[in-house]
Design a protein around this motif. Structure first.
Motif, PDB file in Angstrom:
ATOM      1  N   ALA A  49      18.995  48.591-106.486  1.00  0.00           N
ATOM      2  CA  ALA A  49      19.795  49.730-106.052  1.00  0.00           C
ATOM      3  C   ALA A  49      19.227  51.048-106.536  1.00  0.00           C
ATOM      4  N   ASP A  50      19.376  52.040-105.718  1.00  0.00           N
ATOM      5  CA  ASP A  50      19.082  53.407-106.104  1.00  0.00           C
ATOM      6  C   ASP A  50      20.443  54.039-106.389  1.00  0.00           C
ATOM      7  N   PRO A  51      20.736  54.389-107.626  1.00  0.00           N
ATOM      8  CA  PRO A  51      22.072  54.872-107.952  1.00  0.00           C
ATOM      9  C   PRO A  51      22.460  56.148-107.223  1.00  0.00           C
ATOM     10  N   ARG A  52      21.483  56.938-106.783  1.00  0.00           N
ATOM     11  CA  ARG A  52      21.823  58.169-106.067  1.00  0.00           C
ATOM     12  C   ARG A  52      22.308  57.890-104.660  1.00  0.00           C
ATOM     13  N   TRP A  53      21.875  56.790-104.063  1.00  0.00           N
ATOM     14  CA  TRP A  53      22.243  56.479-102.690  1.00  0.00           C
ATOM     15  C   TRP A  53      23.230  55.334-102.596  1.00  0.00           C
ATOM     16  N   GLY A  54      23.235  54.457-103.553  1.00  0.00           N
ATOM     17  CA  GLY A  54      24.085  53.286-103.464  1.00  0.00           C
ATOM     18  C   GLY A  54      23.537  52.254-102.491  1.00  0.00           C
ATOM     19  N   ALA A  55      22.291  52.369-102.135  1.00  0.00           N
ATOM     20  CA  ALA A  55      21.649  51.419-101.235  1.00  0.00           C
ATOM     21  C   ALA A  55      20.306  51.038-101.852  1.00  0.00           C
ATOM     22  N   PRO A  56      19.662  50.006-101.306  1.00  0.00           N
ATOM     23  CA  PRO A  56      18.346  49.667-101.849  1.00  0.00           C
ATOM     24  C   PRO A  56      17.423  50.880-101.879  1.00  0.00           C
ATOM     25  N   ALA A  57      16.668  51.000-102.930  1.00  0.00           N
ATOM     26  CA  ALA A  57      15.780  52.153-103.114  1.00  0.00           C
ATOM     27  C   ALA A  57      14.777  52.282-101.982  1.00  0.00           C
ATOM     28  N   ILE A  58      14.418  51.185-101.356  1.00  0.00           N
ATOM     29  CA  ILE A  58      13.436  51.240-100.280  1.00  0.00           C
ATOM     30  C   ILE A  58      13.951  52.078 -99.108  1.00  0.00           C
ATOM     31  N   TYR A  59      15.274  52.160 -98.926  1.00  0.00           N
ATOM     32  CA  TYR A  59      15.841  52.999 -97.865  1.00  0.00           C
ATOM     33  C   TYR A  59      15.508  54.464 -98.143  1.00  0.00           C
ATOM     34  N   ARG A  60      15.722  54.884 -99.383  1.00  0.00           N
ATOM     35  CA  ARG A  60      15.442  56.275 -99.761  1.00  0.00           C
ATOM     36  C   ARG A  60      13.949  56.561 -99.626  1.00  0.00           C
ATOM     37  N   ARG A  61      13.134  55.628-100.072  1.00  0.00           N
ATOM     38  CA  ARG A  61      11.687  55.835-100.003  1.00  0.00           C
ATOM     39  C   ARG A  61      11.201  55.966 -98.567  1.00  0.00           C
ATOM     40  N   ALA A  62      11.735  55.153 -97.679  1.00  0.00           N
ATOM     41  CA  ALA A  62      11.323  55.224 -96.272  1.00  0.00           C
ATOM     42  C   ALA A  62      11.629  56.604 -95.699  1.00  0.00           C
ATOM     43  N   VAL A  63      12.805  57.130 -96.005  1.00  0.00           N
ATOM     44  CA  VAL A  63      13.190  58.454 -95.504  1.00  0.00           C
ATOM     45  C   VAL A  63      12.351  59.545 -96.160  1.00  0.00           C
ATOM     46  N   GLU A  64      12.110  59.433 -97.453  1.00  0.00           N
ATOM     47  CA  GLU A  64      11.295  60.441 -98.139  1.00  0.00           C
ATOM     48  C   GLU A  64       9.882  60.494 -97.572  1.00  0.00           C
ATOM     49  N   TRP A  65       9.335  59.347 -97.211  1.00  0.00           N
ATOM     50  CA  TRP A  65       7.968  59.317 -96.717  1.00  0.00           C
ATOM     51  C   TRP A  65       7.887  59.742 -95.256  1.00  0.00           C
ATOM     52  N   LEU A  66       8.814  59.276 -94.417  1.00  0.00           N
ATOM     53  CA  LEU A  66       8.747  59.563 -92.983  1.00  0.00           C
ATOM     54  C   LEU A  66       9.403  60.899 -92.629  1.00  0.00           C
ATOM     55  N   GLY A  67      10.380  61.341 -93.401  1.00  0.00           N
ATOM     56  CA  GLY A  67      11.132  62.551 -93.079  1.00  0.00           C
ATOM     57  C   GLY A  67      10.294  63.787 -92.799  1.00  0.00           C
ATOM     58  N   LEU A  77      16.069  53.764 -92.019  1.00  0.00           N
ATOM     59  CA  LEU A  77      15.943  55.177 -91.654  1.00  0.00           C
ATOM     60  C   LEU A  77      17.285  55.843 -91.369  1.00  0.00           C
ATOM     61  N   ALA A  78      18.368  55.202 -91.720  1.00  0.00           N
ATOM     62  CA  ALA A  78      19.686  55.765 -91.423  1.00  0.00           C
ATOM     63  C   ALA A  78      19.887  57.144 -92.039  1.00  0.00           C
ATOM     64  N   GLY A  79      19.258  57.449 -93.149  1.00  0.00           N
ATOM     65  CA  GLY A  79      19.403  58.747 -93.799  1.00  0.00           C
ATOM     66  C   GLY A  79      18.433  59.803 -93.303  1.00  0.00           C
ATOM     67  N   LEU A  80      17.798  59.580 -92.164  1.00  0.00           N
ATOM     68  CA  LEU A  80      16.775  60.483 -91.647  1.00  0.00           C
ATOM     69  C   LEU A  80      17.332  61.749 -90.991  1.00  0.00           C
ATOM     70  N   TRP A  81      18.647  61.805 -90.794  1.00  0.00           N
ATOM     71  CA  TRP A  81      19.267  62.904 -90.034  1.00  0.00           C
ATOM     72  C   TRP A  81      18.799  64.302 -90.418  1.00  0.00           C
ATOM     73  N   PRO A  82      18.746  64.659 -91.685  1.00  0.00           N
ATOM     74  CA  PRO A  82      18.380  66.044 -92.011  1.00  0.00           C
ATOM     75  C   PRO A  82      16.990  66.455 -91.527  1.00  0.00           C
ATOM     76  N   TRP A  83      16.156  65.508 -91.225  1.00  0.00           N
ATOM     77  CA  TRP A  83      14.776  65.795 -90.823  1.00  0.00           C
ATOM     78  C   TRP A  83      14.593  65.883 -89.309  1.00  0.00           C
ATOM     79  N   CYS A  84      15.629  65.588 -88.546  1.00  0.00           N
ATOM     80  CA  CYS A  84      15.491  65.432 -87.094  1.00  0.00           C
ATOM     81  C   CYS A  84      15.664  66.705 -86.286  1.00  0.00           C
ATOM     82  N   GLY A  85      15.921  67.826 -86.913  1.00  0.00           N
ATOM     83  CA  GLY A  85      16.116  69.064 -86.167  1.00  0.00           C
ATOM     84  C   GLY A  85      17.502  69.127 -85.557  1.00  0.00           C
ATOM     85  N   ASP A  86      17.638  69.955 -84.539  1.00  0.00           N
ATOM     86  CA  ASP A  86      18.950  70.188 -83.928  1.00  0.00           C
ATOM     87  C   ASP A  86      19.219  69.334 -82.704  1.00  0.00           C
TER      88      ASP A  86
END
Length: 174
Positions: free
Chosen positions: A80-98, A120-129
């Motif tokens: 777990a990634d305590p900041r997200w409450g999900a597996p850390a790999i989810y955060r890493r995928a978004v950080e790398w692809l975002g 990639l569920a957390g990718l929203w902030p990177w997707c523009g408008d």
């Protein structure tokens, strides 16, 4: 319509269920739409030199190779990634692809951003408008629950990860 597809795995071989679905979706969409794909290269795809060379020549595909440390080698994927409450790999995928998605969204100016893959569920902030759709294609918490049910010493860790991922899915899949 201009569609930007963001995928947690590249639509290249070796083929698995996710990649097969993605290839079928892309084939259908490209009949009537302009489609650009940004996708992470999965660890088992790194050796597919011929397909990677073909992908490099495809103007509608940008394959992003994560750093070796992206997978958190030596750490379970369910950690777990305590900041997200999900597996850390989810955060890493978004950080790398975002950041790559942000650049491509600006350049391609899509009418729709289609995000596929639970990581990639957390990718929203990177997707523009542009309007965005998420299609995770699975409920990751169910996979973790199945692994926990199989038993073994990791049962409590997997059950706890399943609860965190379920909460994450409830928020991010809204």
């Amino acid at each position: 319509m201009r569609i930007l597809v963001c995928a947690q795995e590249a639509p290249l071989g070796p083929v698995n269920g996710f990649r097969r679905q993605l290839q079928g979706l892309l084939s259908a969409l490209r009949h009537d739409h302009s489609v650009y794909v940004v996708a992470l290269l999965a660890p088992d795809q790194a050796g597919a030199a011929t397909e990677l060379a073909d992908a490099a020549r495809d103007p509608g595909l940008r394959v992003v190779r994560p750093p070796r440390s992206w997978l958190g080698l030596g750490r379970p994927a369910s950690a777990a990634d305590p900041r997200w409450g999900a597996p850390a790999i989810y955060r890493r995928a978004v950080e790398w692809l975002g950041p790559v998605v942000a650049v491509e969204a600006q350049r391609f100016a899509p009418d729709l951003v289609y995000v596929t893959g639970a990581r990639l569920a957390g990718l929203w902030p990177w997707c523009g408008d542009s309007p965005r759709v998420i299609a995770p294609l699975d409920a990751a918490h169910l996979s973790l629950l199945a692994q926990a049910a199989a038993g073994g010493q990791s049962r409590p860790l997997l059950a706890a990860a399943a609860r965190r991922v379920r909460r994450f899915e409830a928020v991010e899949y809204r």
